[in-house]
Design a protein around this motif. Structure first.
Motif, PDB file in Angstrom:
ATOM      1  N   SER A   1      23.323  10.602  -5.306  1.00 46.04           N
ATOM      2  CA  SER A   1      22.446  10.741  -6.453  1.00 46.04           C
ATOM      3  C   SER A   1      22.617   9.560  -7.016  1.00 46.04           C
ATOM      4  CB  SER A   1      23.431  12.032  -7.301  1.00 46.04           C
ATOM      5  OG  SER A   1      25.062  11.377  -7.540  1.00 46.04           O
TER       6      SER A   1
ATOM      7  N   LYS B   1      22.471   7.851 -11.222  1.00 46.42           N
ATOM      8  CA  LYS B   1      22.524   7.805 -13.447  1.00 46.42           C
ATOM      9  C   LYS B   1      21.795   6.067 -13.483  1.00 46.42           C
ATOM     10  CE  LYS B   1      25.933  10.301 -13.361  1.00 46.42           C
ATOM     11  NZ  LYS B   1      27.374  10.965 -14.307  1.00 46.42           N
ATOM     12  N   CYS B   2      21.204   5.928 -14.262  1.00 43.55           N
ATOM     13  CA  CYS B   2      20.317   4.802 -15.021  1.00 43.55           C
ATOM     14  C   CYS B   2      20.507   4.221 -16.264  1.00 43.55           C
ATOM     15  CB  CYS B   2      18.839   4.918 -14.497  1.00 43.55           C
ATOM     16  SG  CYS B   2      18.870   5.312 -12.767  1.00 43.55           S
TER      17      CYS B   2
ATOM     18  N   GLU C   1      18.906   6.071 -18.902  1.00 42.79           N
ATOM     19  CA  GLU C   1      19.153   7.631 -18.911  1.00 42.79           C
ATOM     20  C   GLU C   1      18.607   8.906 -18.293  1.00 42.79           C
ATOM     21  OE1 GLU C   1      19.469   9.275 -23.718  1.00 42.79           O
ATOM     22  OE2 GLU C   1      20.229   7.915 -23.590  1.00 42.79           O
TER      23      GLU C   1
ATOM     24  N   TYR D   1      18.445  10.515 -14.750  1.00 33.39           N
ATOM     25  CA  TYR D   1      18.690  10.634 -12.880  1.00 33.39           C
ATOM     26  C   TYR D   1      18.332  11.089 -12.436  1.00 33.39           C
ATOM     27  CZ  TYR D   1      18.964  15.440 -14.923  1.00 33.39           C
ATOM     28  OH  TYR D   1      18.715  16.645 -15.721  1.00 33.39           O
TER      29      TYR D   1
ATOM     30  N   TYR E   1      16.069  14.654 -13.344  1.00 29.40           N
ATOM     31  CA  TYR E   1      15.299  14.399 -14.885  1.00 29.40           C
ATOM     32  C   TYR E   1      13.949  15.330 -14.666  1.00 29.40           C
ATOM     33  CZ  TYR E   1      13.510  12.863 -19.222  1.00 29.40           C
ATOM     34  OH  TYR E   1      13.413  12.693 -20.765  1.00 29.40           O
TER      35      TYR E   1
END
Length: 267
Positions: free
Chosen positions: A186, A188-189, A192, A194, A255
């Motif tokens: 996974s 996370k960026c 915001e 993902y 997202y």
């Protein structure tokens, strides 16, 4: 294979639910087809299941229809996973075919792309990995890199050819001692965003931890300081501005996936 798929589809619904769902979906076709992203999601994401069963139909606000189509999408994820091959490559192109300028695409305007400080940036590793040290950009730039000219395919219906360079993601996962038997990776960026992918896709030879675009440091609008480039996936599965990579057995969605898009997202 056809009989297996047909049997699996039948098992998703009871007889009464199937009839009610189809009738309700038919009533909503005109209104729902006005949503371009939803329409294309159905066209691309519910293949081998939804379209074959609900020909001419679409999702409505009816809870039973949403639930049923969610089950079809999950079934489609499993079928795409079965069909995915670690040696099956996406097409590559000559540099003369690169789309210039390459389109910007995100859930926000280009001016709102995050402005990440490259000097302070550190890539964080979480989950099932032996080496969880943080990675600076200079350290990542020193790693052996490859490049590819491949097509980005957007769920909205357009595509463009670009040249990305970076570290083969499978090599990076092996370097950090990631558990390659884990189910998911996974992301996370900084914007915001993902998302998550299956381990087989993470290890695919064309999956890149992309650090450059067209021979230059990855521009802000294309995902600086890094993005994951997967030509075997639709565009929304390619996260930009990555800050955290986690190897996990926990399904974390994404997202757009959490809003109804197909999770596997194969192109």
């Amino acid at each position: 294979m056809k009989n297996i798929i047909k049997k699996s589809i039948v098992q998703i619904f009871s007889t009464s639910d199937s009839e009610a769902i189809v009738q309700e979906a038919k009533k909503q076709i005109i209104r729902e087809l006005d949503a371009p992203s939803r329409r294309l999601f159905l066209q691309r994401g519910l293949t081998l299941g939804g379209i074959a069963m609900l020909t001419g139909c679409d999702i409505s606000d009816n809870a039973s229809v949403e639930t049923a189509l969610g089950k079809i999408s999950g079934f489609n994820d499993r079928v795409q996973g079965w069909l995915f091959g670690s040696t099956r490559l996406a097409p590559v192109y000559a540099e003369s075919m690169i789309t210039r300028p390459f389109p910007f695409n995100a859930f926000y305007a280009e001016d709102d792309a995050p402005d990440v400080d490259g000097l302070a940036y550190r890539l964080k590793i979480a989950g099932l990995a032996l080496d969880k040290r943080e990675w600076s950009l200079p350290t990542l730039y020193k790693m052996a890199q490859v490049s590819q000219v491949t097509r980005h395919i957007c769920v909205e219906g357009w595509s463009a050819i670009g040249k990305w360079g970076g570290v083969p993601f499978g090599d990076f996962l092996r370097l950090i001692g990631a558990d390659l038997t884990a189910e998911y990776v996974s992301f996370k960026c900084a914007d915001e965003y993902y998302t998550s992918i299956d381990m087989a896709t993470a290890l695919h030879p064309q999956t890149l931890l992309a650090l450059t675009y067209d021979g230059q440091i990855l521009p802000r609008k294309y995902g600086f300081p890094m993005k994951l480039r997967m030509p075997t996936k639709l565009g929304y599965k390619n996260p930009k501005h990555i800050e955290v990579i986690e190897i996990t057995n926990k399904f974390t969605g994404g997202y757009w996936e959490d809003q109804g898009y197909n999770w596997f997202g194969g192109s």
